[in-house]
Design a protein around this motif. Sequence first.
Motif, PDB file in Angstrom:
ATOM      1  N   VAL A 107      91.582  19.520 -27.832  1.00 33.10           N
ATOM      2  CA  VAL A 107      90.537  20.513 -27.596  1.00 33.10           C
ATOM      3  C   VAL A 107      89.689  20.628 -28.860  1.00 33.10           C
ATOM      4  N   LEU A 108      88.420  20.264 -28.756  1.00 33.82           N
ATOM      5  CA  LEU A 108      87.481  20.423 -29.864  1.00 33.82           C
ATOM      6  C   LEU A 108      86.863  21.819 -29.782  1.00 33.82           C
ATOM      7  N   GLY A 109      86.530  22.382 -30.943  1.00 34.27           N
ATOM      8  CA  GLY A 109      86.036  23.760 -30.939  1.00 34.27           C
ATOM      9  C   GLY A 109      87.066  24.707 -30.351  1.00 34.27           C
ATOM     10  N   ALA A 110      88.332  24.493 -30.700  1.00 27.55           N
ATOM     11  CA  ALA A 110      89.433  25.149 -29.995  1.00 27.55           C
ATOM     12  C   ALA A 110      89.548  26.637 -30.273  1.00 27.55           C
ATOM     13  N   ALA A 111      88.876  27.160 -31.284  1.00 29.48           N
ATOM     14  CA  ALA A 111      88.967  28.588 -31.570  1.00 29.48           C
ATOM     15  C   ALA A 111      87.822  29.377 -30.953  1.00 29.48           C
ATOM     16  N   GLY A 112      86.837  28.692 -30.364  1.00 25.21           N
ATOM     17  CA  GLY A 112      85.760  29.387 -29.681  1.00 25.21           C
ATOM     18  C   GLY A 112      86.240  29.956 -28.362  1.00 25.21           C
ATOM     19  N   ALA A 116      90.615  26.770 -22.920  1.00 24.12           N
ATOM     20  CA  ALA A 116      91.140  25.444 -22.581  1.00 24.12           C
ATOM     21  C   ALA A 116      92.513  25.228 -23.202  1.00 24.12           C
ATOM     22  N   LEU A 117      92.699  25.665 -24.431  1.00 22.17           N
ATOM     23  CA  LEU A 117      93.991  25.529 -25.100  1.00 22.17           C
ATOM     24  C   LEU A 117      95.081  26.230 -24.281  1.00 22.17           C
ATOM     25  N   GLN A 118      94.809  27.473 -23.894  1.00 23.16           N
ATOM     26  CA  GLN A 118      95.821  28.242 -23.162  1.00 23.16           C
ATOM     27  C   GLN A 118      96.080  27.660 -21.776  1.00 23.16           C
TER      28      GLN A 118
END
Length: 333
Positions: free
Chosen positions: A144-149, A155-157
């Motif tokens: 996941v790129l930009g995973a903290a946005g 998407a991560l979750q």
Amino acid sequence: MRKVQATTLASLEDYRLVETAVPPLRPGEILVRVAACGVGYVDALVALGRYQVKPPLPHTPGQEASGWVEALGDGVTGLAPGDRVMATVAGGFAEFATAPARSVLRLPEPMTFAQAAGFRVNYLTALHGLRDRGAVKAGETVVVLGAAGGLGAAALQVAKLMGARVIAAASSPEKRDLCRRLGADETLETDPQGWRDRLEAACDGKGPDVVFDPVCGPLFEPSFRSLRWGGRHLVLGFVGGPIPALPVNLPLMKGAALVGVDVRQFMLFEPERAAAQLAELLDWVGEGRLEPPVGSTFALENFGEALTFALSGRGAGKTILQGCATSGLTRGG
């Protein structure tokens, strides 16, 4: 009531907090007393007239809101004044906003208004992208790129709930800490120098199965090149700058796919499937399996700071305009 409004899209400084009448309620609509409203990168682009479709003037930003049902239009059933809801509204930077009844959903008990105001688009995009477009299977590796946005965190979750191994890329130690708290199996810094080596090491030398990419910046092509055979690179946005290009021989050589994900068209062309997936996501929240993070919050009076912050890309999680209105009802948020 108070609402944010501008008669030109030239600058964020043209927006003002004004007093105006509560919007009239038409048949099939619901009037929502707004408790919170999501503030995304797209909201800021629309406010500046930089999005593909320019809004009519005068313009009030904000499309995703949460709050209490204030009143029901003719023909609306299944909801009552005081219900805690999320809705797709016309102008959520306000104390009151109207919404089509079909877009209004009750909140599960654990969900706060701030969580709900940033939920619908990001989490439905994540599930539709990963399940329908990316065909993610349990045990696969998802980057996941930009995973903290807002979208990246969703998407991560969702990928973790689908049984994937998740590698989260984020630009600062604070953002990578957030990704680990959300369940990322590994985190990577986003410096393009040495990116493929770091990614390969995190994937045990085999490359990822899926890249979830809402950034499409400097890591776009090297991430695609790192995909394993049969990989899928999901394109979800272009917050990384100029829209990049990809040599068309790469998908051929890797047996890989470059796949577009557009949740708005998904909701338009497949409304029943979209509604079912959104209901599934809200069930996960109600069951305690999914807890959406809340990013920076701003008061309605500080709407300009909120839009500027959302445009900057510095935030972690979804930016929220909170406290737009308060309720005299006993229900909380």
